[in-house]
Design a protein around this motif. Sequence first.
Motif, PDB file in Angstrom:
ATOM      1  N   ALA A   1      52.169  41.597  38.147  1.00  0.00           N
ATOM      2  CA  ALA A   1      51.601  40.544  37.308  1.00  0.00           C
ATOM      3  C   ALA A   1      52.436  39.270  37.395  1.00  0.00           C
ATOM      4  CB  ALA A   1      51.504  41.017  35.865  1.00  0.00           C
ATOM      5  N   GLY A   2      53.754  39.434  37.471  1.00  0.00           N
ATOM      6  CA  GLY A   2      54.630  38.274  37.602  1.00  0.00           C
ATOM      7  C   GLY A   2      54.442  37.535  38.909  1.00  0.00           C
ATOM      8  N   LEU A   3      54.004  38.254  39.938  1.00  0.00           N
ATOM      9  CA  LEU A   3      53.745  37.636  41.243  1.00  0.00           C
ATOM     10  C   LEU A   3      52.330  37.070  41.342  1.00  0.00           C
ATOM     11  CD1 LEU A   3      55.454  40.279  43.565  1.00  0.00           C
ATOM     12  CD2 LEU A   3      56.281  37.994  43.006  1.00  0.00           C
ATOM     13  N   GLY A   4      51.595  37.130  40.253  1.00  0.00           N
ATOM     14  CA  GLY A   4      50.258  36.535  40.243  1.00  0.00           C
ATOM     15  C   GLY A   4      49.134  37.493  40.562  1.00  0.00           C
ATOM     16  N   THR A   5      49.396  38.780  40.573  1.00  0.00           N
ATOM     17  CA  THR A   5      48.346  39.767  40.868  1.00  0.00           C
ATOM     18  C   THR A   5      47.558  40.086  39.601  1.00  0.00           C
ATOM     19  OG1 THR A   5      49.721  40.791  42.584  1.00  0.00           O
ATOM     20  CG2 THR A   5      47.883  42.087  41.727  1.00  0.00           C
ATOM     21  N   PRO A   6      46.230  39.935  39.614  1.00  0.00           N
ATOM     22  CA  PRO A   6      45.415  40.372  38.472  1.00  0.00           C
ATOM     23  C   PRO A   6      45.334  41.896  38.461  1.00  0.00           C
ATOM     24  CG  PRO A   6      44.004  39.525  40.211  1.00  0.00           C
ATOM     25  CD  PRO A   6      45.420  39.321  40.678  1.00  0.00           C
ATOM     26  N   VAL A   7      46.264  42.554  37.788  1.00  0.00           N
ATOM     27  CA  VAL A   7      46.514  43.981  37.956  1.00  0.00           C
ATOM     28  C   VAL A   7      45.277  44.826  37.678  1.00  0.00           C
ATOM     29  CG1 VAL A   7      47.849  45.956  37.127  1.00  0.00           C
ATOM     30  CG2 VAL A   7      48.979  43.758  37.517  1.00  0.00           C
ATOM     31  N   GLN A   8      44.675  44.668  36.508  1.00  0.00           N
ATOM     32  CA  GLN A   8      43.554  45.533  36.149  1.00  0.00           C
ATOM     33  C   GLN A   8      42.317  45.290  37.013  1.00  0.00           C
ATOM     34  OE1 GLN A   8      44.056  48.147  34.430  1.00  0.00           O
ATOM     35  NE2 GLN A   8      46.121  47.524  33.847  1.00  0.00           N
ATOM     36  N   PRO A   9      41.905  44.029  37.278  1.00  0.00           N
ATOM     37  CA  PRO A   9      40.775  43.829  38.196  1.00  0.00           C
ATOM     38  C   PRO A   9      41.027  44.376  39.597  1.00  0.00           C
ATOM     39  CG  PRO A   9      41.139  41.855  36.915  1.00  0.00           C
ATOM     40  CD  PRO A   9      42.296  42.772  36.623  1.00  0.00           C
ATOM     41  N   VAL A  10      42.253  44.215  40.097  1.00  0.00           N
ATOM     42  CA  VAL A  10      42.567  44.744  41.426  1.00  0.00           C
ATOM     43  C   VAL A  10      42.532  46.263  41.425  1.00  0.00           C
ATOM     44  CG1 VAL A  10      44.437  45.019  43.104  1.00  0.00           C
ATOM     45  CG2 VAL A  10      43.879  42.757  42.214  1.00  0.00           C
ATOM     46  N   ARG A  11      43.071  46.878  40.373  1.00  0.00           N
ATOM     47  CA  ARG A  11      43.051  48.337  40.291  1.00  0.00           C
ATOM     48  C   ARG A  11      41.614  48.861  40.232  1.00  0.00           C
ATOM     49  NH1 ARG A  11      47.108  49.520  36.660  1.00  0.00           N
ATOM     50  NH2 ARG A  11      48.506  50.101  38.349  1.00  0.00           N
ATOM     51  N   LEU A  12      40.753  48.177  39.483  1.00  0.00           N
ATOM     52  CA  LEU A  12      39.352  48.586  39.401  1.00  0.00           C
ATOM     53  C   LEU A  12      38.660  48.409  40.751  1.00  0.00           C
ATOM     54  CD1 LEU A  12      36.986  49.586  37.711  1.00  0.00           C
ATOM     55  CD2 LEU A  12      36.535  47.210  37.047  1.00  0.00           C
ATOM     56  N   ALA A  13      38.946  47.305  41.461  1.00  0.00           N
ATOM     57  CA  ALA A  13      38.353  47.085  42.782  1.00  0.00           C
ATOM     58  C   ALA A  13      38.802  48.162  43.765  1.00  0.00           C
ATOM     59  CB  ALA A  13      38.727  45.694  43.303  1.00  0.00           C
ATOM     60  N   LEU A  14      40.083  48.510  43.731  1.00  0.00           N
ATOM     61  CA  LEU A  14      40.589  49.572  44.591  1.00  0.00           C
ATOM     62  C   LEU A  14      39.950  50.910  44.239  1.00  0.00           C
ATOM     63  CD1 LEU A  14      44.380  48.636  44.656  1.00  0.00           C
ATOM     64  CD2 LEU A  14      42.814  48.574  46.601  1.00  0.00           C
ATOM     65  N   LEU A  15      39.785  51.167  42.946  1.00  0.00           N
ATOM     66  CA  LEU A  15      39.163  52.409  42.501  1.00  0.00           C
ATOM     67  C   LEU A  15      37.743  52.522  43.033  1.00  0.00           C
ATOM     68  CD1 LEU A  15      39.452  54.936  40.602  1.00  0.00           C
ATOM     69  CD2 LEU A  15      38.409  53.531  38.820  1.00  0.00           C
ATOM     70  N   LEU A  16      36.961  51.457  42.912  1.00  0.00           N
ATOM     71  CA  LEU A  16      35.577  51.489  43.363  1.00  0.00           C
ATOM     72  C   LEU A  16      35.482  51.608  44.888  1.00  0.00           C
ATOM     73  CD1 LEU A  16      34.016  48.785  41.005  1.00  0.00           C
ATOM     74  CD2 LEU A  16      33.882  51.273  40.807  1.00  0.00           C
ATOM     75  N   THR A  17      36.381  50.932  45.596  1.00  0.00           N
ATOM     76  CA  THR A  17      36.387  51.043  47.061  1.00  0.00           C
ATOM     77  C   THR A  17      36.722  52.459  47.501  1.00  0.00           C
ATOM     78  OG1 THR A  17      37.087  48.729  47.243  1.00  0.00           O
ATOM     79  CG2 THR A  17      37.385  50.125  49.179  1.00  0.00           C
ATOM     80  N   GLY A  18      37.767  53.040  46.902  1.00  0.00           N
ATOM     81  CA  GLY A  18      38.124  54.416  47.229  1.00  0.00           C
ATOM     82  C   GLY A  18      37.030  55.400  46.874  1.00  0.00           C
ATOM     83  N   VAL A  19      36.352  55.159  45.753  1.00  0.00           N
ATOM     84  CA  VAL A  19      35.248  56.025  45.339  1.00  0.00           C
ATOM     85  C   VAL A  19      34.119  55.977  46.362  1.00  0.00           C
ATOM     86  CG1 VAL A  19      33.388  56.265  43.646  1.00  0.00           C
ATOM     87  CG2 VAL A  19      35.728  55.997  42.882  1.00  0.00           C
ATOM     88  N   GLY A  20      33.777  54.771  46.814  1.00  0.00           N
ATOM     89  CA  GLY A  20      32.719  54.651  47.808  1.00  0.00           C
ATOM     90  C   GLY A  20      33.038  55.411  49.086  1.00  0.00           C
ATOM     91  N   LEU A  21      34.272  55.301  49.551  1.00  0.00           N
ATOM     92  CA  LEU A  21      34.675  56.005  50.771  1.00  0.00           C
ATOM     93  C   LEU A  21      34.569  57.512  50.608  1.00  0.00           C
ATOM     94  CD1 LEU A  21      37.787  53.838  51.698  1.00  0.00           C
ATOM     95  CD2 LEU A  21      35.722  54.080  53.088  1.00  0.00           C
TER      96      LEU A  21
END
Length: 279
Positions: free
Chosen positions: A171-191
Amino acid sequence: MRELRLPRALTGLLVGLAFGVSGAVFQTMTRNPLASPDMIGLTEGAGTAVVAAVVLGWTGGLGLSTLGLLGALATALLVYALAWKGGATGYRIILVGIGVSWICTSATDFLVARGSRFEAQAALGWLVGNLNGRTWGQVDTLAIALVVLLPLSLGLGRWMRTLQLGDDVAAGLGTPVQPVRLALLLTGVGLVAFGTAAAGPVAFVALACPQIALRLAGTSAPPPLVSGLTGAFVVLGADLLAREAIPGTELPVGVVTGALGAPVLLWLLIRVNRAGSGG
């Protein structure tokens, strides 16, 4: 040969690629080598949806790939919602996922027990992970899914690397942690959903292959592309062994990956336990 062996081999290659990349996504996102789709309930959720369609006939006009995707997506959203407490940490996702996994497994066992003998045989043959009788239809569907999801997972690689540093640092480096985690979750789920719909929940590929790729690449986190290529190699090799191990008998590929992956799981558990105890 073109209608029998080639679709089977291509399905195995694409399934291994999908599972390997998905495992790398989840292990990096949660910073835990035990966080794979088959450990946190996603393959079980997809399996429950497909078995329900086979046993109960409730397809609603949808194909098995679509039902597997919906089952895995519903399971992922349930895990994410139950793990949410001012945010969803990797640790809570794993703990909740294990519980949801057992719920889905119990539901699948109930459906198999309720079905007729032929329905139960069809469901069990799929649940163990099987490449027998794969057709070009499965190859086409899985290839289209990978064309969309693979570049997306690779594009999220920069965010995955920052999540490895911990939520606060990311978060300190500018990463939107929760939206990114949700995007990764959905991508992994699709695969994992499309892979599971094509060949069933092939055991331990998503768990073991990212750890193998991690050591081959010498990186701090499982590299998604190398993990996918490792998964493709493992599934194709396991399928070859499944066809040749017992003359006159073609074992389901999941039997071989399960036998080979179980020692890897034990090794990971011992390693995580030593790390947790400071050993």
